[in-house]
Design an enzyme around this catalytic site. Structure first.
Site, PDB file in Angstrom:
ATOM      1  N   ASP A   1      -6.507  51.875 151.196  1.00  0.00           N
ATOM      2  CA  ASP A   1      -7.817  51.324 150.813  1.00  0.00           C
ATOM      3  C   ASP A   1      -8.770  52.395 150.284  1.00  0.00           C
ATOM      4  OD1 ASP A   1      -6.746  49.030 151.789  1.00  0.00           O
ATOM      5  OD2 ASP A   1      -8.300  48.651 153.278  1.00  0.00           O
TER       6      ASP A   1
ATOM      7  N   ASP B   1      -1.643  40.525 151.122  1.00  0.00           N
ATOM      8  CA  ASP B   1      -1.748  41.799 151.846  1.00  0.00           C
ATOM      9  C   ASP B   1      -0.455  42.132 152.601  1.00  0.00           C
ATOM     10  OD1 ASP B   1      -3.043  44.070 152.844  1.00  0.00           O
ATOM     11  OD2 ASP B   1      -4.883  42.988 153.332  1.00  0.00           O
TER      12      ASP B   1
HETATM   13  C1  GLA Z   1      -6.332  45.570 153.829  1.00  0.00           C
HETATM   14  C2  GLA Z   1      -6.451  45.564 152.310  1.00  0.00           C
HETATM   15  C3  GLA Z   1      -7.926  45.542 151.930  1.00  0.00           C
HETATM   16  C4  GLA Z   1      -8.598  44.317 152.531  1.00  0.00           C
HETATM   17  C5  GLA Z   1      -8.395  44.286 154.037  1.00  0.00           C
HETATM   18  C6  GLA Z   1      -8.855  42.979 154.668  1.00  0.00           C
HETATM   19  O1  GLA Z   1      -6.822  46.722 154.387  1.00  0.00           O
HETATM   20  O2  GLA Z   1      -5.810  46.686 151.763  1.00  0.00           O
HETATM   21  O3  GLA Z   1      -8.078  45.569 150.536  1.00  0.00           O
HETATM   22  O4  GLA Z   1      -8.054  43.168 151.939  1.00  0.00           O
HETATM   23  O5  GLA Z   1      -7.020  44.456 154.375  1.00  0.00           O
HETATM   24  O6  GLA Z   1      -8.672  42.960 156.050  1.00  0.00           O
END
Ligand code: GLA
Length: 667
Positions: free
Chosen positions: A216, A161
């Site tokens: 996301d 991430d």
């Molecule tokens: C970010 C990523 C998500 C998920 C969250 C977890 O937002 O883009 O896909 O992994 O972190 O905290």
């Protein structure tokens, strides 16, 4: 031994002893993910809730086997954020969360492996991971130690991430982890999750096997569509071992209808996106399994040619995507983004198929096979899609002709609902198109309207023979009674015909709607006091008199732009649209526009538009999070429908909290 051979032998000894790792050994990632990865990740269904634990992971692995998902190609069972404790141990190692994973991670990985599946894990290319409770320690400056730990547990996939990255160059951060993973000697799929912020498609081909292209996803139509559209633009960058990742699937999580989930799954499949199931399979419906296990759709995704399907046409939200397949067939997706039904088509030559006497058209959802002389088309409900595999076929005559039916009311602008006042009449057109080479016979169209309404055919509704490559249209006058209530009403067409390959007549339905408006507004009004006809919003619902809160209706705070609070207005989030019936009665619309203080960010970038039916009457141009509030004035004279639109400024739709403060209309 000559000097050159001596040097080679010495280097080999050092490598074997583990004291030297050649740069060449690091430069390339392992040859993996030659087709888009398929599997599961818990994040979209659990986030950091307590039901994310060992039982869940084992339960999913079991279901992969018992429900046939493993056989359908799903392979990786991956865990996301919140699997570890907030502190490293005395040796500096990450520590599995003792309540979620009481037997550690290796035990879970072993279980997953015992089912013939692979196991994936998550951390961040930063000092901490992303979750809102503070995260656990990330991999930045711990790459080698963490990679070794993961390899010792039997990890086969790492999602890496972007949070808390301390401003360290992205290429450096991700390359360091790639090298650390390679140095373990274990083959680990490497998934970059930096949300497309540093254009990984331009540099990450040799770094990772997939890279996120957007922020996301959330479990709603607008979020899914806006992510899909961004990902479509990047088709040229994807290929075997290096895929665009528009984020994990939401299919089965409950925020969309099954029809919408079919579109979501079709889009991801034709875009050669990773297919990582994001729903808790222990709780989903049979329909969810049916979608996720559609092997003909999966075969398009997993085709070994590894091309991402491309948009060859987009007419106001009616997208045609084509993906060439390794055996010469073409997969095609007709995708209707809009809130209104649409009939869409493409031709064999547009798909890139060469001239032939006929083509075989396999409908990958309806599971029917028909033939066409050239056109591939489908009548799509709002948010619907149709996915086909089209091949050249000498034996096309073995299959019935492709027949498409449709019904459309007169509209004010593309994608609008037909509007009809009480006591008035609106024109509908029904059509039957025979795209094949063989005729169909005894074609009859009918139009059903709500009780008290009337539908009169003004041209014939019957055709004895409809030859190949011909259409047959009927015009209808639909009259709404004087005392009709305001609302949205069904107007359904039905069709029967005889096809050369069927013993019984074929019947087809096509559903549309008509809108009966209430009284037009009068006076000087706050728009937020009016009832909208339709609205759509990038995150959560559109809010009245508060800013957007991203989740449920009513969860936004006061509308605030550069410190000034407004009592009235609308809170939207790009991409958004809100439509009001103004019945030709209003003249001036005014507002103060700007990004809400709540979520101002360097990435906030939107533009505001006002439309009077199909006329653009105001375009704000780019509005950023640091801009002062702007005043907006638009002339909406004559508009039957006044439409307020917020567009994403082109850098992704994160932090685009667009307020329409003090929004007034004069009628
Ligand atoms: C970010 C990523 C998500 C998920 C969250 C977890 O937002 O883009 O896909 O992994 O972190 O905290």
């Amino acid at each position: 031994m000559d000097l050159r051979r001596w040097r080679t032998a010495a280097v080999a000894t050092l490598i074997a002893a583990g004291t030297l790792v050649t740069p060449q050994a690091h430069a390339q990632k392992p040859d993996l993910a030659l087709t888009p990865p398929m599997g599961f990740n818990n994040w979209n269904s659990t986030h950091c809730r307590n039901d994310f634990n060992e039982d869940m992971v084992k339960g999913i692995a079991d279901i992969f086997v018992t429900k046939g998902l493993k056989d359908a190609g799903y392979e990786y069972v991956n865990i996301d954020d919140c699997w570890a404790l907030p502190e490293r141990d005395a040796n500096g190692d990450l520590v599995p969360h003792p309540v979620r994973f009481p037997n550690g991670i290796k035990a879970v990985a072993d279980y997953v492996h015992s089912k013939g599946l692979k196991f994936g894990i998550y951390t961040s290319a930063g000092t901490k991971t992303c979750n809102k409770e503070g995260g656990f320690p990330g991999g930045l400056d711990h790459e080698v130690q963490d990679a070794k730990l993961f390899a010792s547990w039997g990890v086969d996939y790492l999602k890496y991430d972007n949070c808390n990255n301390q401003g360290v160059d992205a290429k450096l951060r991700y390359t360091r982890m790639r090298d650390a993973l390679n140095a373990t000697g274990r083959k680990i799929v490497f998934s970059l999750c930096e949300w497309g912020q540093n254009k990984p498609w331009e540099w990450a081909k040799d770094v990772g096997h997939l890279w996120r292209t957007t922020g996301d996803i959330s479990d709603n139509w607008n979020s899914m569509v806006s992510i899909a559209k961004r990902n479509m633009e990047l088709a040229d960058f994807a290929g075997p071992g290096h895929w665009n990742d528009p984020d994990m699937l939401e299919v089965g999580n409950g925020g969309m209808t099954d029809l919408e989930y079919r579109s979501h799954f079709s889009l991801w499949s034709i875009m050669a996106a990773p297919l990582l199931i994001g729903a808790d399979l222990r709780k989903v419906t049979p329909e969810t399994f049916e979608i996720l296990e559609n092997r003909e759709v999966i075969a398009v995704n997993q085709d070994k040619l590894g091309l991402q399907g491309k948009v060859i046409r987009n007419e106001g939200g009616n997208h045609v995507l084509v993906k060439p397949l390794s055996n010469g067939d073409k997969a095609v997706l007709l995708f209707n983004e809009n809130d209104s039904a649409a009939t869409m088509s493409a031709t064999a030559s547009e798909l890139g198929l060469s001239q032939a006497s006929g083509y075989k058209v396999r409908d990958l959802w309806a599971k029917t096979t028909t033939h066409t002389a050239n056109a591939i088309s489908a009548a799509l409900p709002p948010h619907g899609s149709a996915m086909f595999r089209v091949s050249k076929a000498d034996d096309w005559y073995r299959y019935p002709p492709t027949v498409t039916t449709a019904a459309n009311g007169e509209v004010l602008y593309p994608g609008a609902l037909p509007i009809v006042q009480p006591g008035r009449t609106v024109t509908y057109t029904t059509s039957v198109t025979n795209a094949g080479r063989l005729p169909i016979a005894l074609v009859q169209a009918t139009l059903q309207v709500p009780q008290g309404w009337s539908a009169k055919a003004t041209t014939t509704s019957f055709k004895a023979i409809l030859p190949g490559e011909k259409s047959f249209r009927t015009t209808w006058q639909v009259t709404v009674p004087q005392n009709a209530q305001a609302g949205r009403f069904p107007v359904n067409a039905s069709f029967t015909f005889h096809s050369p390959h069927e013993n019984n007549p074929v019947t087809r339905q096509y559903s549309t709607e008509a809108l009966v408006p209430g009284a037009a507004p009068k006076g000087e009004l706050f728009v937020s006091d009016l009832k909208w006809l339709r609205s759509a919003n990038g995150h959560g619902p559109v809010e009245t008199d508060t800013t957007n809160g991203e989740a449920k209706q009513g969860d936004g705070g006061p509308i605030t732009i550069r410190g000034k609070v407004f009592a009235k207005g609308l809170g939207t989030h790009a991409p958004a649209h809100v439509e009001y019936y103004t019945g030709g009665n209003c003249t001036k619309l005014t507002a103060t526009i700007g990004i809400d203080d709540k979520k101002v960010n360097p990435l906030s970038l939107v533009s505001y538009e006002v439309w009077a039916d199909n006329r653009l009457v105001h375009d704000s141009g780019p509005v950023t999070g640091t801009d002062a509030a702007k005043s907006l004035e638009a002339d909406v004279s004559g508009a039957t429908v006044t439409r307020l639109i917020v567009k994403d400024g082109g850098n992704g739709k994160s932090y685009d909290h667009a307020d329409w403060a003090d929004l007034r209309i004069t009628c």
